[in-house]
Design an enzyme around this catalytic site. Structure first.
Site, PDB file in Angstrom:
ATOM      1  N   HIS A 191      61.197   1.918 -40.185  1.00  0.00           N
ATOM      2  CA  HIS A 191      60.365   1.224 -39.205  1.00  0.00           C
ATOM      3  C   HIS A 191      58.894   1.545 -39.489  1.00  0.00           C
ATOM      4  CE1 HIS A 191      58.397   0.645 -35.269  1.00  0.00           C
ATOM      5  NE2 HIS A 191      59.318  -0.270 -35.053  1.00  0.00           N
ATOM      6  N   VAL A 193      56.374   2.835 -38.059  1.00  0.00           N
ATOM      7  CA  VAL A 193      55.738   4.105 -37.705  1.00  0.00           C
ATOM      8  C   VAL A 193      56.388   5.310 -38.400  1.00  0.00           C
ATOM      9  CG1 VAL A 193      54.929   3.278 -35.475  1.00  0.00           C
ATOM     10  CG2 VAL A 193      57.154   4.423 -35.628  1.00  0.00           C
ATOM     11  N   LYS A 194      57.447   5.074 -39.194  1.00  0.00           N
ATOM     12  CA  LYS A 194      58.108   6.185 -39.868  1.00  0.00           C
ATOM     13  C   LYS A 194      57.334   6.593 -41.122  1.00  0.00           C
ATOM     14  CE  LYS A 194      61.602   6.435 -36.981  1.00  0.00           C
ATOM     15  NZ  LYS A 194      61.471   5.266 -36.110  1.00  0.00           N
ATOM     16  N   THR A 195      57.841   7.591 -41.839  1.00  0.00           N
ATOM     17  CA  THR A 195      57.090   8.191 -42.944  1.00  0.00           C
ATOM     18  C   THR A 195      56.854   7.208 -44.074  1.00  0.00           C
ATOM     19  OG1 THR A 195      58.180  10.258 -42.351  1.00  0.00           O
ATOM     20  CG2 THR A 195      56.968  10.227 -44.422  1.00  0.00           C
TER      21      THR A 195
END
Length: 387
Positions: A191, A193-195
């Site tokens: 997603h 906002v993930k790393t």
């Protein structure tokens, strides 16, 4: 308000990421093609697992894990109450029941003690899976959790969307999240906002050849192509799902994965700056605690705030920071308190989860932030709280 608004998280997309997607768009495959396998191979190598199976999103990854384990209706899965809804919902998708575990109020993590207490509530039902969440990127105590699960006849499935790149040391052994030392499978999310980001996307890692094959079959309608059959022949032994990850998104994933070390270094640097900048606000504001064994690539920078002692409600703090151009979020509302689960299982007292929820606030945290942005966030927090 000074400067542009800072969201609590956002993707880092650069020109080479865009070029990689454009190249894929000019290729022969838009959906399942060679970039899927390339992304899977690179990801498995990065986390140290034998297999990685790409899928549509992190929720699909959890659902596939339950399907691959053949979790049955009426059986039990244990999930921490502090997590996103999908960790618990994946058990319900296959008809299993959820027993919620409490968490450490300072880390938000399931612990051996809270897992043991949850196991005591399983009763005479069959416990199939335990799903610890590496909340924020800090890692759960996997060896102890795995031992408890094994003694109860269950397996561990790591819910690791927050923890790509995180490492941990148990004894003298350095380990990587997703390497499969303690868990049957680990699930990841891409997603925005993930790393790393693919827009939407997920991955399941495993060291079990049979599980890997089952995951691949189930993500594509349950179809299999028999050996030496005519090229158009396929068979379906059981229904699966359309949980495939397209080549286009795998092109972005490969480009992003190549930057993981840089993203990780930047997240660690920003975390260190936050830890230092927040020190003067203690004890009213403290960062979420870090377990001794965990060396995280943090996904979230969570501040624990004693709101009553500050004389401010959380809503007042959220609104005050927003007025200063600082976005925030809450991770998470205890899942056991959601109407669906409250109606299904009745009221449940999990004091650690409640304490975490009452104090947590996620501050802006992503690689594109400048060092000065951290100072701006903390200054805004200090002004909002009148400290």
């Amino acid at each position: 308000m000074t400067g542009s608004a800072l969201p609590y998280g956002r993707q880092t997309i650069e020109d080479d990421d865009i070029a990689a997607v454009a190249e894929a768009l000019r290729g022969d495959f838009l959906t399942t093609g060679p970039l899927v396998e390339a992304f899977e191979s690179a990801f498995a190598d990065k986390v140290g697992a034998r297999h990685a199976v790409a899928c549509a999103n992190g929720t699909a990854a959890l659902h596939l894990a339950m399907l691959a384990l053949d979790v049955q209706p009426g059986e039990v899965c244990i999930a921490p109450s502090i997590t996103f809804l999908a960790t618990a919902n994946c058990a319900r998708y296959v008809g299993a029941e959820v027993v919620f575990a409490d968490v450490d109020p300072l880390t938000g993590l399931m612990t051996p003690d809270t897992l043991a207490e949850a196991i005591s509530r399983v009763g005479d039902r069959r416990l199939r899976a335990v799903l610890p969440v590496h909340l924020r990127g800090d890692t759960a105590e996997l060896p102890a959790l795995a031992a408890l699960a094994r003694d109860a006849g269950a397996v561990l499935v790591e819910d690791a969307p927050h923890a790509l790149g995180s490492t941990m040391t148990f004894g003298n052994t350095a380990e990587r999240v997703g390497d499969g030392r303690h868990a049957a499978m680990a699930t990841f999310s891409f997603h925005p906002v993930k790393t790393i980001a693919t827009g939407e996307g997920g991955m399941v890692t495993t060291n079990d050849d049979a599980l890997a094959q089952r995951l691949k079959t189930l993500r594509s309608h349950g179809m299999m192509r028999p050996a030496e059959a005519d090229p158009w022949i396929y068979e379906m032994a059981e229904p699966g799902f359309n949980y495939r990850l397209p080549d286009i998104l795998c092109a972005l994933g490969l480009s992003q994965l190549a930057k993981l070390d840089r993203f990780a270094a930047r997240r660690r640097a920003l975390a260190a700056r936050y830890l230092e900048a927040l020190k003067p606000l203690a004890p009213l504001v403290t960062p979420a605690a870090r377990p001794d064994w965990s060396d995280p690539v943090l996904h979230l920078m969570v501040a624990l705030i004693d709101f009553p002692a500050t004389g401010k409600t959380r809503r007042q703090v959220v609104d005050g920071l927003k007025a200063r151009g600082v976005g925030t979020q809450v991770h998470y509302i205890p899942v056991h308190s959601q109407p669906y689960y409250r109606e299904r299982y009745g009221p449940l007292s999990l004091p650690g989860a409640q304490a975490w929820y009452e104090t947590c606030l996620s501050l802006p945290f992503y690689p594109g932030m400048a060092d000065e942005d951290v100072d701006r966030v903390v200054a805004g927090l200090k002004a909002t709280l009148n400290l």
